[in-house]
Design a protein around this motif. Structure first.
Motif, PDB file in Angstrom:
ATOM      1  N   TRP A 169      -7.756  68.242  51.382  1.00  0.00           N
ATOM      2  CA  TRP A 169      -8.895  69.139  51.138  1.00  0.00           C
ATOM      3  C   TRP A 169     -10.205  68.429  51.486  1.00  0.00           C
ATOM      4  O   TRP A 169     -11.089  68.996  52.115  1.00  0.00           O
ATOM      5  CB  TRP A 169      -8.881  69.565  49.679  1.00  0.00           C
ATOM      6  N   HIS A 170     -10.304  67.159  51.057  1.00  0.00           N
ATOM      7  CA  HIS A 170     -11.551  66.406  51.259  1.00  0.00           C
ATOM      8  C   HIS A 170     -11.480  65.471  52.472  1.00  0.00           C
ATOM      9  O   HIS A 170     -12.348  64.602  52.620  1.00  0.00           O
ATOM     10  CB  HIS A 170     -11.891  65.647  49.987  1.00  0.00           C
ATOM     11  N   LYS A 171     -10.430  65.647  53.286  1.00  0.00           N
ATOM     12  CA  LYS A 171     -10.357  65.001  54.605  1.00  0.00           C
ATOM     13  C   LYS A 171     -10.328  63.470  54.505  1.00  0.00           C
ATOM     14  O   LYS A 171     -11.022  62.767  55.247  1.00  0.00           O
ATOM     15  CB  LYS A 171     -11.528  65.478  55.475  1.00  0.00           C
ATOM     16  N   LEU A 172      -9.499  62.980  53.600  1.00  0.00           N
ATOM     17  CA  LEU A 172      -9.394  61.549  53.357  1.00  0.00           C
ATOM     18  C   LEU A 172      -8.134  60.962  53.982  1.00  0.00           C
ATOM     19  O   LEU A 172      -7.153  61.657  54.222  1.00  0.00           O
ATOM     20  CB  LEU A 172      -9.367  61.276  51.851  1.00  0.00           C
ATOM     21  N   HIS A 173      -8.166  59.649  54.189  1.00  0.00           N
ATOM     22  CA  HIS A 173      -7.006  58.914  54.667  1.00  0.00           C
ATOM     23  C   HIS A 173      -6.411  58.089  53.527  1.00  0.00           C
ATOM     24  O   HIS A 173      -7.058  57.857  52.504  1.00  0.00           O
ATOM     25  CB  HIS A 173      -7.398  57.973  55.806  1.00  0.00           C
ATOM     26  N   ASN A 174      -5.201  57.619  53.760  1.00  0.00           N
ATOM     27  CA  ASN A 174      -4.519  56.730  52.829  1.00  0.00           C
ATOM     28  C   ASN A 174      -4.011  55.536  53.614  1.00  0.00           C
ATOM     29  O   ASN A 174      -3.305  55.695  54.615  1.00  0.00           O
ATOM     30  CB  ASN A 174      -3.353  57.460  52.150  1.00  0.00           C
ATOM     31  N   LEU A 175      -4.365  54.334  53.162  1.00  0.00           N
ATOM     32  CA  LEU A 175      -4.000  53.128  53.907  1.00  0.00           C
ATOM     33  C   LEU A 175      -2.490  53.037  54.123  1.00  0.00           C
ATOM     34  O   LEU A 175      -2.022  52.498  55.128  1.00  0.00           O
ATOM     35  CB  LEU A 175      -4.524  51.883  53.194  1.00  0.00           C
ATOM     36  N   GLU A 176      -1.708  53.559  53.177  1.00  0.00           N
ATOM     37  CA  GLU A 176      -0.253  53.469  53.312  1.00  0.00           C
ATOM     38  C   GLU A 176       0.259  54.321  54.472  1.00  0.00           C
ATOM     39  O   GLU A 176       1.356  54.075  54.978  1.00  0.00           O
ATOM     40  CB  GLU A 176       0.419  53.879  52.005  1.00  0.00           C
ATOM     41  N   ASP A 177      -0.513  55.323  54.866  1.00  0.00           N
ATOM     42  CA  ASP A 177      -0.130  56.155  56.014  1.00  0.00           C
ATOM     43  C   ASP A 177      -0.527  55.521  57.343  1.00  0.00           C
ATOM     44  O   ASP A 177       0.026  55.879  58.396  1.00  0.00           O
ATOM     45  CB  ASP A 177      -0.791  57.533  55.925  1.00  0.00           C
ATOM     46  N   LEU A 178      -1.494  54.618  57.303  1.00  0.00           N
ATOM     47  CA  LEU A 178      -2.082  54.112  58.540  1.00  0.00           C
ATOM     48  C   LEU A 178      -1.707  52.668  58.864  1.00  0.00           C
ATOM     49  O   LEU A 178      -1.593  52.310  60.029  1.00  0.00           O
ATOM     50  CB  LEU A 178      -3.606  54.226  58.472  1.00  0.00           C
ATOM     51  N   TRP A 179      -1.545  51.833  57.838  1.00  0.00           N
ATOM     52  CA  TRP A 179      -1.309  50.406  58.077  1.00  0.00           C
ATOM     53  C   TRP A 179       0.169  50.056  57.941  1.00  0.00           C
ATOM     54  O   TRP A 179       0.830  50.443  56.972  1.00  0.00           O
ATOM     55  CB  TRP A 179      -2.103  49.553  57.092  1.00  0.00           C
ATOM     56  N   GLY A 180       0.663  49.300  58.914  1.00  0.00           N
ATOM     57  CA  GLY A 180       1.995  48.728  58.778  1.00  0.00           C
ATOM     58  C   GLY A 180       1.965  47.513  57.878  1.00  0.00           C
ATOM     59  O   GLY A 180       2.877  47.276  57.082  1.00  0.00           O
ATOM     60  N   ILE A 181       0.915  46.707  58.003  1.00  0.00           N
ATOM     61  CA  ILE A 181       0.643  45.578  57.109  1.00  0.00           C
ATOM     62  C   ILE A 181      -0.828  45.676  56.735  1.00  0.00           C
ATOM     63  O   ILE A 181      -1.695  45.814  57.595  1.00  0.00           O
ATOM     64  CB  ILE A 181       0.928  44.217  57.778  1.00  0.00           C
ATOM     65  N   TRP A 182      -1.115  45.604  55.450  1.00  0.00           N
ATOM     66  CA  TRP A 182      -2.469  45.820  54.944  1.00  0.00           C
ATOM     67  C   TRP A 182      -3.021  44.550  54.308  1.00  0.00           C
ATOM     68  O   TRP A 182      -2.288  43.748  53.725  1.00  0.00           O
ATOM     69  CB  TRP A 182      -2.455  46.954  53.911  1.00  0.00           C
ATOM     70  N   GLY A 183      -4.352  44.399  54.403  1.00  0.00           N
ATOM     71  CA  GLY A 183      -5.058  43.408  53.591  1.00  0.00           C
ATOM     72  C   GLY A 183      -4.778  41.966  53.950  1.00  0.00           C
ATOM     73  O   GLY A 183      -4.635  41.593  55.120  1.00  0.00           O
ATOM     74  N   HIS A 184      -4.703  41.132  52.913  1.00  0.00           N
ATOM     75  CA  HIS A 184      -4.477  39.687  53.072  1.00  0.00           C
ATOM     76  C   HIS A 184      -3.028  39.471  53.496  1.00  0.00           C
ATOM     77  O   HIS A 184      -2.110  39.597  52.695  1.00  0.00           O
ATOM     78  CB  HIS A 184      -4.770  38.970  51.760  1.00  0.00           C
ATOM     79  N   SER A 185      -2.828  39.113  54.763  1.00  0.00           N
ATOM     80  CA  SER A 185      -1.482  39.232  55.341  1.00  0.00           C
ATOM     81  C   SER A 185      -0.843  37.926  55.795  1.00  0.00           C
ATOM     82  O   SER A 185       0.303  37.936  56.245  1.00  0.00           O
ATOM     83  CB  SER A 185      -1.537  40.184  56.545  1.00  0.00           C
ATOM     84  N   PHE A 186      -1.541  36.798  55.685  1.00  0.00           N
ATOM     85  CA  PHE A 186      -0.947  35.555  56.185  1.00  0.00           C
ATOM     86  C   PHE A 186       0.418  35.278  55.548  1.00  0.00           C
ATOM     87  O   PHE A 186       1.330  34.770  56.197  1.00  0.00           O
ATOM     88  CB  PHE A 186      -1.885  34.377  55.923  1.00  0.00           C
ATOM     89  N   GLY A 187       0.536  35.628  54.272  1.00  0.00           N
ATOM     90  CA  GLY A 187       1.815  35.406  53.589  1.00  0.00           C
ATOM     91  C   GLY A 187       2.941  36.239  54.143  1.00  0.00           C
ATOM     92  O   GLY A 187       4.126  35.887  54.008  1.00  0.00           O
ATOM     93  N   ARG A 188       2.610  37.386  54.769  1.00  0.00           N
ATOM     94  CA  ARG A 188       3.628  38.213  55.424  1.00  0.00           C
ATOM     95  C   ARG A 188       3.990  37.660  56.808  1.00  0.00           C
ATOM     96  O   ARG A 188       5.132  37.760  57.232  1.00  0.00           O
ATOM     97  CB  ARG A 188       3.107  39.646  55.588  1.00  0.00           C
ATOM     98  N   LEU A 189       3.001  37.092  57.473  1.00  0.00           N
ATOM     99  CA  LEU A 189       3.227  36.609  58.833  1.00  0.00           C
ATOM    100  C   LEU A 189       4.005  35.301  58.841  1.00  0.00           C
ATOM    101  O   LEU A 189       4.923  35.115  59.656  1.00  0.00           O
ATOM    102  CB  LEU A 189       1.896  36.439  59.563  1.00  0.00           C
ATOM    103  N   VAL A 190       3.624  34.388  57.959  1.00  0.00           N
ATOM    104  CA  VAL A 190       4.316  33.102  57.827  1.00  0.00           C
ATOM    105  C   VAL A 190       4.557  32.875  56.337  1.00  0.00           C
ATOM    106  O   VAL A 190       3.631  32.479  55.612  1.00  0.00           O
ATOM    107  CB  VAL A 190       3.496  31.940  58.433  1.00  0.00           C
ATOM    108  N   PRO A 191       5.747  33.130  55.837  1.00  0.00           N
ATOM    109  CA  PRO A 191       6.004  33.045  54.392  1.00  0.00           C
ATOM    110  C   PRO A 191       5.719  31.666  53.820  1.00  0.00           C
ATOM    111  O   PRO A 191       5.999  30.640  54.455  1.00  0.00           O
ATOM    112  CB  PRO A 191       7.486  33.390  54.280  1.00  0.00           C
TER     113      PRO A 191
END
Length: 734
Positions: A169-191
């Motif tokens: 209704w208010h034409k908003l997005h949700n990061l979970e719909d748009l990002w495969g990996i969100w935010g502070h991600s170094f820990g995802r890239l190299v555990p």
């Protein structure tokens, strides 16, 4: 002949004008000549838009809008890239209505028709939209509505995300719909689990490797990141954005290669952006975001982002009293935005609109929304992540979510009119009082020179805009608001929910005042008692907070139930006897001025500290706490208790050791005890560390307590530019 020709042209024009309708009658007395139609193939967006219009047409008219057999048509058409992304148009062709949209823009257009033409409103997530019951709906002509978004990414991280229809209704997005990996991600890239076997993948500083960040000049780090990203792409092929961003801490790599990159670009943003650019070149068909946040906020001197890299610039450090273009503390942020804008227009803003440490605390920043978004639009920012309190309730959550949503789509809307529309629709006859409350609250903040801090506390605002006198005035306004709607259950409940902010502030400040005026306890015939009605007020607050579905009172914080349990402990403990009560205290080193508590009286005012370090605790950065207490006369001492706070998340640590000394004259001191404490561990539960010196047997007038700060922050919370902090609330003497 020429005059005769012009005469016939004039007659034709007048005939056409007479035939052109001045309005169209959409329905009247439960009858309509209109049907709704979509293309033969019927795209998913066309079908959704049709269902929306049909549903709300029925809500306002009481009749159905069919998909065939009518005299006139509301035609819905998805036109793809003929219109800009997410945009739409609504116009009439004679008595017919044509709505066109680019994919999701058609759905947005349907909701705009429902709101602007039908008169419906969706005021709050999780609540049923309001629709007027109409006997007749006539639409003035010409009908021309055309809208496109001001920003290509628009998210209001709030209760909106619990309600999909509210977001559409208010034409908003949700990061979970748009990002495969969100935010502070170094820990995802190299555990981080690789640290034990491959420390060379991680940051080097202070002569050794640490797992805080990655070594971005290490070739294996790049190869592992590419491999893990490639796997993530396969798992989520439709994701639009991928974050390549540092962990949420400091401790960046200072190895020779990383340092060389950083030197050329003026900071840690250098090695970061080179690394992100390299990944972007490796995956030219993907779009990457990277955080310009704290140590990486400044634009690099030389390096420019690749075309498929978006800079996500944060303004976490600024106060929120004034818009960002005028706020004094935002000077560095404005400079950073200017600098990044000179290198790219692919910039998203990470903005903050709540007090994370106290969701319910009064936080009157609503007048900054529109000028902030206008400023970002002027600076050609491409998107905004407006962070409220996520799925949790906070101060004015419904209004703030509504205004942020509307203005993110179109910052040129009349913010005052939007506010007025919301207040009348959501609070009914209480609207004028709620508006007065809003204006008064913000006026108090401005007049007092308050810096609205996203990590602040309403307790510390007792000195500026939340004084007892101001709270009394605001409370009277809220009383009148409630009286205006007390017989209207829906509006009455909304006022009660809004008033939780005042109740929470009163209770929190009472912890600070303790045994003083406005505090918890009062003396009656030599005995300390809970003030009349105070326990009932606590219970009422807890019950209402639970009734309104509130789960957390701060980010990652306690529930209303746990809050009530804390109060029961306070009531049970009562006021402790203390021979040092109201004694004078002198410090060898000053306490941190940003956490003044009750000043030099804090350690002997009889008011303990609680789990929140920002009040009732005196804090010392780096230096030891050396406190000398003058008991005023020779006193027999049997026991001394000192409490320290340990809050690892905020880098507040237990002392290394605590030493107690006593003196008869304030000149010569005798040791009474020394205790060495165990080192802090990686445990994020906030707790008190009690040091008790007991079985003492001496007389003295002066006591001196020395608490040595930790020499450095431990590895698990290391920050190059931060020192350990020690916090003490009270020294109890018996």
């Amino acid at each position: 002949m020429k005059k005769l020709f012009l005469f016939f042209l004039l007659i034709k024009a007048l005939q056409m004008q007479a035939q052109t309708p001045k309005s169209i009658l959409l329905f009247s007395e439960k009858k309509t000549d209109y049907v709704i139609s979509i293309s033969a193939s019927g795209s998913p967006y066309e079908k959704t838009a049709m269902e929306i219009i049909q549903h709300y047409f029925n809500s306002v008219s009481g009749i159905s809008l069919q998909d065939g057999g009518g005299k006139f048509t509301i035609q819905l058409k998805e036109v793809g890239d003929r219109l800009s992304p997410e945009s739409f148009t609504i116009k009439n062709k004679g008595n017919n209505i044509l709505m066109e949209g680019n994919k999701k823009g058609l759905v947005y257009g349907a909701y705009s028709l429902v709101e602007e033409i039908f008169g419906c409103r969706n005021f709050a997530p999780g609540e049923k939209p309001y629709c007027p019951a109409l006997l007749r709906l006539e639409i003035p002509l010409p009908l021309k509505i055309g809208e496109k978004p001001a920003f290509r990414f628009r998210e209001v991280y709030s209760m909106a995300e619990t309600d999909r229809e509210y977001m559409d209704w208010h034409k908003l997005h949700n990061l979970e719909d748009l990002w495969g990996i969100w935010g502070h991600s170094f820990g995802r890239l190299v555990p981080e689990s690789l640290f034990k076997t491959h420390p060379e993948y991680f940051a080097f500083y202070n002569g050794e490797r640490h797992s805080t960040q990655l070594c971005l000049s290490n070739e294996d780090v790049f190869e592992i990141s590419v491999k893990n990203l490639d796997e993530a792409f396969k798992e989520n092929p439709d994701a639009k954005y991928w974050s390549v961003s540092p962990n949420d801490n400091s401790g960046f790599c200072e190895c020779p290669l990383c340092s060389s990159s950083n030197l050329k670009d003026g900071g840690n943003q250098g090695s970061l952006l080179k690394f992100v650019n390299r990944i972007a070149k490796h995956f030219p068909d993907r779009t990457f975001t990277t955080l310009a946040y704290n140590a990486t906020a400044r634009p690099p001197l030389v390096t420019r982002p690749e075309k498929n890299v978006i800079i996500f610039l944060s303004n976490v450090e600024i106060a929120r009293t004034f818009p960002v273009d005028k706020e004094a503390s935002a000077k560095a942020f404005r400079r950073n935005l200017e600098g990044w804008s000179a290198k790219t227009h692919r910039i998203f803003i990470w903005d903050y609109y709540t007090q994370f440490t106290n969701f319910l605390a009064p936080f009157p920043n609503y007048f900054t929304f529109q000028p902030n978004f206008k400023y970002y639009q002027h600076k050609k920012a491409a998107g905004v992540f407006a962070q409220l309190n996520g799925p949790e309730y906070g101060d004015f959550a419904e209004l703030k979510t509504y205004l942020l949503s509307k203005l993110l789509w179109n910052p040129t809307l009349d913010s005052d009119q939007l506010t007025e529309d919301f207040l009348i629709g959501y609070y009914g006859d209480a609207a004028p009082f709620v508006k007065s409350y809003m204006n008064k609250l913000y006026g108090f903040a401005v007049a007092a020179g308050t810096n609205l801090d996203i990590y602040g506390n309403p307790v510390n605002n007792y000195r500026d805009f939340l004084t007892p006198e101001n709270l009394d005035e605001l409370s009277i306004i809220m009383d009148r608001a409630h009286e205006a709607v007390e017989t209207q259950a829906v509006f009455s409940k909304r006022i009660e929910k809004l008033r939780l902010s005042m109740d929470y502030t009163y209770l929190q400040q009472a912890k600070f005042y303790g045994t003083r005026k406005h505090g918890i306890f009062t003396k009656n015939g030599g005995n300390w008692e809970i003030r009349d009605g105070f326990a009932d007020r606590v219970n009422r607050f807890v019950q209402q907070a639970e009734l309104f579905g509130i789960k957390e009172l701060s980010e990652g914080g306690i529930s209303p139930k746990e809050y009530g349990e804390q109060w029961q402990m306070i009531f049970t403990t009562g006021v402790r006897d203390n021979l040092a009560l109201n004694s004078e205290v002198q410090f060898e080193f000053p306490f941190a001025p940003e956490f003044p508590a009750n000043g030099v009286k804090t350690l002997t005012d009889g008011t303990p500290g609680y789990s929140d370090f920002s009040f009732n605790w005196l804090c010392f950065y780096g230096k030891p706490m050396i406190a000398t207490i003058d008991l005023g006369k020779m006193t027999e001492i049997k026991e001394v208790e000192i409490n320290f706070l340990e809050d690892i998340r905020h880098r507040i640590l237990r002392p290394q050791n605590v030493k107690l000394e006593y003196s008869l004259d304030g000149e010569k001191y005798t040791a009474a005890g020394l205790d060495q404490l165990s080192p802090p561990e990686e445990e994020y539960t906030v707790k008190k560390i009690k040091k008790l010196f007991k079985n003492l047997n001496f007389e003295a007038r002066y006591l001196r307590v020395t608490a040595e700060n930790q020499p450095a922050l431990p590895e698990f919370i290391f920050s190059k530019n931060r020192e350990p902090m020690l916090a003490c609330d009270e020294i109890w003497v018996n």
